[in-house]
Every structure is written in C-alpha cells, then in structure tokens.
Scaffold this motif. Structure first.
Motif, mmCIF file in Angstrom:
data_model
loop_
_atom_site.group_PDB
_atom_site.id
_atom_site.type_symbol
_atom_site.label_atom_id
_atom_site.label_comp_id
_atom_site.label_asym_id
_atom_site.label_seq_id
_atom_site.Cartn_x
_atom_site.Cartn_y
_atom_site.Cartn_z
ATOM 1 N N SER A 185 0.827 -1.238 0.132
ATOM 2 C CA SER A 185 0.062 0.076 -0.032
ATOM 3 C C SER A 185 0.871 1.188 0.039
ATOM 4 O O SER A 185 1.942 1.161 0.246
ATOM 5 C CB SER A 185 -0.804 -0.124 1.204
ATOM 6 N N GLU A 229 1.352 4.102 -4.083
ATOM 7 C CA GLU A 229 1.653 2.899 -4.013
ATOM 8 C C GLU A 229 3.048 2.533 -4.766
ATOM 9 O O GLU A 229 3.970 1.716 -4.580
ATOM 10 C CB GLU A 229 0.839 1.865 -4.627
ATOM 11 N N ARG A 284 -10.793 2.702 -1.618
ATOM 12 C CA ARG A 284 -10.105 2.529 -0.515
ATOM 13 C C ARG A 284 -9.852 1.247 0.232
ATOM 14 O O ARG A 284 -10.984 0.548 0.234
ATOM 15 C CB ARG A 284 -10.815 3.671 0.618
ATOM 16 N N GLY A 285 -8.777 0.860 0.493
ATOM 17 C CA GLY A 285 -8.223 -0.378 0.994
ATOM 18 C C GLY A 285 -8.228 -1.363 -0.051
ATOM 19 O O GLY A 285 -7.864 -2.698 0.279
ATOM 20 N N GLY A 286 -8.025 -0.998 -1.188
ATOM 21 C CA GLY A 286 -8.000 -2.002 -2.148
ATOM 22 C C GLY A 286 -6.878 -3.054 -2.358
ATOM 23 O O GLY A 286 -6.881 -3.913 -3.336
ATOM 24 N N SER A 287 -5.884 -2.615 -1.768
ATOM 25 C CA SER A 287 -4.665 -3.245 -1.893
ATOM 26 C C SER A 287 -4.693 -4.810 -1.470
ATOM 27 O O SER A 287 -4.259 -5.664 -1.960
ATOM 28 C CB SER A 287 -3.261 -2.701 -1.063
ATOM 29 N N THR A 310 -2.080 8.397 0.871
ATOM 30 C CA THR A 310 -3.468 8.352 0.248
ATOM 31 C C THR A 310 -4.384 9.840 0.470
ATOM 32 O O THR A 310 -4.848 10.226 -0.386
ATOM 33 C CB THR A 310 -4.221 7.230 0.148
HETATM 34 N N1 ASP Z 1 -3.567 3.315 -0.386
HETATM 35 C C1 ASP Z 1 -5.038 2.961 -0.656
HETATM 36 C C2 ASP Z 1 -5.898 3.501 0.604
HETATM 37 O O1 ASP Z 1 -5.317 4.229 1.561
HETATM 38 C C3 ASP Z 1 -5.278 1.384 -0.972
HETATM 39 C C4 ASP Z 1 -4.830 0.615 0.576
HETATM 40 O O2 ASP Z 1 -4.225 0.967 1.467
HETATM 41 O O3 ASP Z 1 -5.137 -0.823 0.357
HETATM 42 O O4 ASP Z 1 -7.132 3.284 0.564
#
Ligand code: ASP
Ligand code: ADP
Ligand code: MG
Length: 402
Positions: free
Chosen positions: A41, A74, A150-153, A47
């Motif tokens: 991430s 990323e 968001r959170g997609g990693s 982000t």
């Molecule tokens: N950097 C992105 C976010 O903050 C993806 C991730 O962290 O999974 O949402």
C-alpha cells in the motif's frame, strides 16, 4: 518451496525503519527458498494527503486524474522496498499494477479487477527475483490507470494469489488478526483464530476495514486461504479466513460499526401496489445502493418508506426523489446523516434462537434507541444515532463475549 503472496498495509511501510522491518520479513522467507510476491500500500496517510492536495485545487477533481494521482502513492512504496531489498543484497524488482498485468473495469476510483496476466511476474520470479507489486491499481481497456477503492490493496494481493495459484496469501497489517470487534476501540475484543469467508465478508462490508470486502469475495470465489497477521509482531499466528467446511460454527463471530450511512424517509406515499418499486427504481437508476429498508403505514391510508444509503450518496438520492415528486406523490422527505449502523455477524446464528433478543437487550441496557433493523441469515444490523454507536458496540460486545 512455497509460493507466497504477502501484502503489507500503509502503516507497515510508513517510514524507512518500517520498510526495513518488512524487507526483513520478506528476506527471511526468500532465504528459506520460497518464491515471494509482495503487494504494498501507499505509505502511512499518503492516500489521504494526496486527496487533500487535489481538494486544494478543485472541489470536483476529474476522476481519471484522481486515479493517476492516488496510484502514485503505491509506486513510491514499491520502489522504496525494492531499493531496501537490493541494499540487503537481495534481487528485487518493483512493478506497477499495469506492469504486473492487472486489468480492471473502467470505473475510476472503484474499478474491479477483471484479469491478472501473470507472465511478467512469473518471469521475474523465475529469474530468482522478489517481485514487489503496487497495490490498489490497475489498467482499464482505454489504457488508463484505475484504482480499486479505499483499502483495495488487499484485493490486489488476493487476485494475484488466485490467478497465479499461490500457496498462501498473507495480509500483514497493524493488528495481529481479525478480532471480535475493532481491537483499537473495543476493550476486551478477542482475536479469532479462524473465520469463514461469509462471515468475514459481512464484517468487512459492515464496517470492519481490516480487509477490503472485495478481497474476501475473491478469496471465496477462488478458494484462496487468507491469513491476517501483524508486520509488527512477525511469528505470532494471525487469523485464517477460509471456507466453512472444516470449521466449527460459532454463534457470533464479531461486532462491527459503519458510520458511512444516512437515512432517508419518504413520507405520505399512497398505500397502493407499485410504490416501493417506483421509489427504489429511481434510486437504482441514479446508481445508488440502498441498504436497510423499513416501510410503515402512516395516517390516512398513506405509507412511509425509510431506507439508508452511503453518506456520500445522500444528496443525490434526495435530488432524484425531488425531481420525481409529482409522479411519486409523497408529502415530505426527511433525512438524517448523524446515524450509524451497528451489526453482529455469525454463521451460527441461524440455528440459534434468542440472538436478536440478546442484542436488543444489550441496547436497552445501554439506553440506545433503535431506529431501524435489518437481518439476514448471518447478520443483524440496527441503525442508531451516530453518537450512540460506540456505546452500542461496547454493550453488544460485552453481552456476547464476556
Ligand atoms: N492506499 C490505498 C488506501 O489508502 C489502498 C490501500 O491502502 O489498500 O485506501
Ligand atoms: P492496512 O493499512 O494494513 O490495510 P487497515 O487500517 O486497512 O490496515 O486495517 C487495519 C485496521 O482495521 C486495524 O488497525 C483496526 O483498527 C481495524 N479493524 C476494524 N475492525 C477490526 C476487526 N474486527 N479486527 C481487526 N481489526 C479491525
Ligand atoms: Mg486496509
């Protein structure tokens, strides 16, 4: 020799010291003879900071440019990690989502992974390299950069593990597993040694951001076992997310809170067939997802329909309904965005009686008023005042887990 995909979240790669620590975790597995793909991430709050930078320039930045901007976070992480590994004398190469062969739908900021063309990754692994892949991003059919939400990693990692038939997919974060409630907020939250895909999917969709919900869907579809563990305490066993077959069913596996919700009430609708269809058809055509729905009979043979939508869709939903006021013939619309959804999830609740009563008793004891209720086979959600939500989670958690 095993083939392992390891994903490290933003806090795990936040600064040079943490990158070095993660490089150490990767190095240990590599030296043991395993093939390693690490998905990263963006560092720390990068982000959020990039979103902030864009908002200084525009109230409504073009979505395409936002994806180019956000994907850069990323890229920084993967390059730094490859630099750290090379400095330790280990062969490593960083790849962007595109270089890693990740094709997505053309929905900026919420693209879905459609295909992983793994030949480049496999070639690098065959050359003995550690492959570091930028999470959260891909490429659409127009040759544009997309991001996965968001959170997609997490989803990048599980997709690669599925496509390349990895032996393991490990998601390293800042807590050492999936807990019965957010361990940073709820005292007494307990770590689960394992949880089913279905339960994890509900928890993730109902506010537990520890895993991106699409990563869980993908894990379930392709049978990828996911382990959630901490990069700060390597060696401590985490939580395994897997299919139900080999697992004993617990009644309740967790409590989650989602404050990204708002309630709309459409009042004074005619009490005739087709009304619900017309209201929700308009909302659906506006591309808005509806969650909890409640219909009640008002005075004078009218009915009221209340429902919840994500906070960011509230204005659009109201505008849609106002445009259709003459057709829908309601008397008024009322909205409230100071609400939260609190849910319990558990695959065992369908065969246990009294679970709902226990939840409602906990809320009664904590003097929390319930505005709406929704249930499925494995979850019960209630809508409460946002200011009551933490108290509600605590009370429910105590009732079921103490
Ligand atoms: N950097 C992105 C976010 O903050 C993806 C991730 O962290 O999974 O949402
Ligand atoms: P990362 O940056 O590693 O992807 P996230 O912030 O997305 O990490 O997810 C980890 C966070 O999820 C934890 O710090 C924790 O506060 C939160 N969380 C919410 N609910 C839960 C839960 N049921 N179990 C574990 N963590 C949870
Ligand atoms: Mg995350």
């Amino acid at each position: 020799m095993a083939f392992i995909v390891k994903k490290f979240g933003g806090s795990s790669v936040a600064d040079a010291e943490r990158i070095r620590r993660v490089a150490g975790i990767i190095a240990e597995d590599y030296r043991a003879g395993h093939k390693i793909i690490a998905v990263l991430s963006a560092q720390g709050d990068t982000t959020d900071e990039l979103i902030e930078k864009a908002s200084e320039l525009s109230g409504k930045p073009p979505k395409r440019e936002m994806d180019v901007l956000l994907s850069s976070g990323e890229r920084i992480s993967v390059a730094l990690m490859a630099i750290a590994l090379e400095n330790m004398g280990l062969p490593a190469i960083s790849l962007t989502g595109r270089q890693a062969g990740i094709s997505t739908s053309a929905d900026y900021s919420s693209a879905k992974i459609e295909r992983v063309e793994g030949s480049r990754i496999l070639r690098e692994l065959d050359n003995g390299r550690i492959v570091i892949v930028a999470g959260f991003q891909g490429m659409d059919k127009y040759d544009d950069v997309t991001t996965l939400g968001r959170g997609g990693s997490d989803t990048t990692a599980v997709a690669i593990a599925a496509a390349l038939h990895a032996d393991k997919c490990q998601i390293y974060t800042d807590v050492d597993g999936v807990y019965t409630a957010d361990p940073r907020k709820v005292e007494g939250a307990r770590k689960l040694s394992e949880i089913t895909y279905d339960e994890m999917l509900e928890l993730a969709s109902l506010g537990a951001q520890v895993l991106h919900n699409r990563s869980v869907q993908m894990g379930k579809r392709y049978g990828v076992e996911i382990e959630v563990l901490s990069s700060f305490t390597p060696g401590v066993p985490g939580t395994i997310v897997k299919g139900a077959a080999t697992m004993e069913k617990t009644k309740i596996s967790g409590v989650a809170k989602d404050t990204n919700t708002a309630r709309i009430a459409v009042m004074g609708l005619a009490d005739t067939p087709g009304i619900a269809f017309r209201v929700f058809n308009e909302i659906a055509r506006a591309g808005i997802n509806v969650d909890i729905i409640l219909q009640s009979i008002g005075r004078d043979k009218t009915k009221d329909i209340s429902f919840t939508v994500p906070k960011e869709d509230l204005q659009a939903a109201v505008a849609t309904l106002e445009k259709k006021k003459s057709e829908l013939q309601y008397s008024a619309i009322d909205t409230n965005d100071a609400v939260a959804k609190v849910s319990i999830v558990g695959a065992g609740m369908m065969s246990a009686s009294g679970i709902a009563a226990m939840m409602f008793e906990a809320l009664y004891d904590a003097e929390v008023n319930i505005n709406m209720i929704a249930t499925s086979e494995i979850k019960i959600s209630v809508l409460v005042r946002e200011t009551d939500a933490d108290r509600a989670v605590d009370a429910i958690h105590r009732k079921f887990f103490e």
